[in-house]
Write a protein that holds these residues in place. Sequence first.
Motif, mmCIF file in Angstrom:
data_model
loop_
_atom_site.group_PDB
_atom_site.id
_atom_site.type_symbol
_atom_site.label_atom_id
_atom_site.label_comp_id
_atom_site.label_asym_id
_atom_site.label_seq_id
_atom_site.Cartn_x
_atom_site.Cartn_y
_atom_site.Cartn_z
ATOM 1 N N ASN A 80 -11.086 7.511 2.791
ATOM 2 C CA ASN A 80 -10.309 6.756 1.678
ATOM 3 C C ASN A 80 -9.724 5.349 2.359
ATOM 4 N N PHE A 81 -9.744 4.464 1.395
ATOM 5 C CA PHE A 81 -9.116 3.287 1.428
ATOM 6 C C PHE A 81 -7.464 3.159 1.570
ATOM 7 N N ASP A 82 -6.955 3.700 2.590
ATOM 8 C CA ASP A 82 -5.557 3.762 3.008
ATOM 9 C C ASP A 82 -5.347 3.898 4.459
ATOM 10 N N GLY A 83 -3.654 3.808 4.683
ATOM 11 C CA GLY A 83 -3.351 3.904 6.119
ATOM 12 C C GLY A 83 -3.772 2.985 7.026
ATOM 13 N N GLU A 84 -4.387 3.199 8.147
ATOM 14 C CA GLU A 84 -4.653 2.142 8.978
ATOM 15 C C GLU A 84 -5.715 1.314 8.707
ATOM 16 N N PHE A 85 -6.594 1.964 7.980
ATOM 17 C CA PHE A 85 -8.083 1.184 7.605
ATOM 18 C C PHE A 85 -7.481 -0.119 6.424
ATOM 19 N N ALA A 86 -6.691 0.374 5.452
ATOM 20 C CA ALA A 86 -6.423 -0.892 4.517
ATOM 21 C C ALA A 86 -5.517 -1.406 5.300
ATOM 22 N N ALA A 87 -4.641 -1.407 6.410
ATOM 23 C CA ALA A 87 -3.770 -2.329 7.078
ATOM 24 C C ALA A 87 -4.650 -3.272 7.816
ATOM 25 N N LYS A 88 -5.994 -3.024 7.977
ATOM 26 C CA LYS A 88 -6.992 -4.012 9.048
ATOM 27 C C LYS A 88 -7.302 -5.035 8.046
ATOM 28 N N VAL A 89 -6.942 -5.202 6.575
ATOM 29 C CA VAL A 89 -7.471 -6.317 5.877
ATOM 30 C C VAL A 89 -6.730 -7.378 5.947
ATOM 31 N N ARG A 90 -7.245 -8.415 6.117
ATOM 32 C CA ARG A 90 -6.289 -9.820 5.945
ATOM 33 C C ARG A 90 -6.592 -10.614 4.829
ATOM 34 N N THR A 91 -5.424 -10.703 4.048
ATOM 35 C CA THR A 91 -5.393 -11.358 2.892
ATOM 36 C C THR A 91 -4.830 -12.887 2.942
ATOM 37 N N GLY A 92 -5.412 -13.740 2.162
ATOM 38 C CA GLY A 92 -4.927 -15.287 2.199
ATOM 39 C C GLY A 92 -4.470 -15.600 0.973
ATOM 40 N N PRO A 93 -4.067 -16.889 0.882
ATOM 41 C CA PRO A 93 -3.333 -17.215 -0.122
ATOM 42 C C PRO A 93 -4.065 -17.098 -1.693
ATOM 43 N N TYR A 94 -5.196 -17.095 -1.661
ATOM 44 C CA TYR A 94 -6.030 -16.582 -2.928
ATOM 45 C C TYR A 94 -5.628 -15.254 -3.239
ATOM 46 N N GLU A 95 -5.917 -14.188 -2.547
ATOM 47 C CA GLU A 95 -5.544 -12.884 -2.983
ATOM 48 C C GLU A 95 -4.017 -12.661 -3.420
ATOM 49 N N TRP A 96 -3.269 -13.338 -2.235
ATOM 50 C CA TRP A 96 -1.773 -13.248 -2.883
ATOM 51 C C TRP A 96 -1.498 -13.774 -4.046
ATOM 52 N N SER A 97 -2.039 -15.022 -4.387
ATOM 53 C CA SER A 97 -1.738 -15.435 -5.880
ATOM 54 C C SER A 97 -2.272 -14.859 -7.028
ATOM 55 N N ARG A 98 -3.689 -14.246 -6.829
ATOM 56 C CA ARG A 98 -4.044 -13.372 -7.885
ATOM 57 C C ARG A 98 -3.258 -12.396 -7.800
ATOM 58 N N MET A 99 -2.749 -11.629 -6.711
ATOM 59 C CA MET A 99 -1.808 -10.275 -7.035
ATOM 60 C C MET A 99 -0.686 -10.856 -7.680
ATOM 61 N N ALA A 100 0.029 -11.790 -7.347
ATOM 62 C CA ALA A 100 1.332 -12.321 -7.844
ATOM 63 C C ALA A 100 1.153 -12.637 -9.378
ATOM 64 N N GLY A 101 -0.197 -13.051 -9.649
ATOM 65 C CA GLY A 101 -0.328 -13.702 -11.007
ATOM 66 C C GLY A 101 -0.548 -12.607 -11.854
ATOM 67 N N ILE A 102 -0.698 -11.395 -11.335
ATOM 68 C CA ILE A 102 -0.869 -10.288 -12.185
ATOM 69 C C ILE A 102 0.311 -9.711 -12.744
#
Length: 110
Positions: A80-102
């Motif tokens: 699954n894509f959760d827990g420790e594995f998901a926490a390894k993903v580094r997100t940048g300004p683009y991803e944060w603006s897209r998530m916030a935009g939604i």
Amino acid sequence: MADTQQVDPKAERKAARLAQQISGFATAHGGAEGQVAYLGQRGARIVLVGGDGDWGDVFAPSVEIAEKAVEKAGITVHENFDGEFAAKVRTGPYEWSRMAGIQVGGPSNG
């Protein structure tokens, strides 16, 4: 009794090409881990997370080919894509603006 299972040469070539892409990603990002997600008739998505936190994905025409590709690439695969594995993903300004935009009136999702 002999093994009579047929190997599809096209599927083997596709898995080998995907394994090369996965290995290239792993080399460029200090290693990689992945997760295979079934997409129905469209096949499977292999989500990759590099050792540096960058992420990407590749698509396979079937789960079987995706599983062969990650096996050939020799990466760790998560159920699954959760827990420790998901926490390894580094997100940048683009991803944060897209998530916030939604959610709150940022850039549209379309």
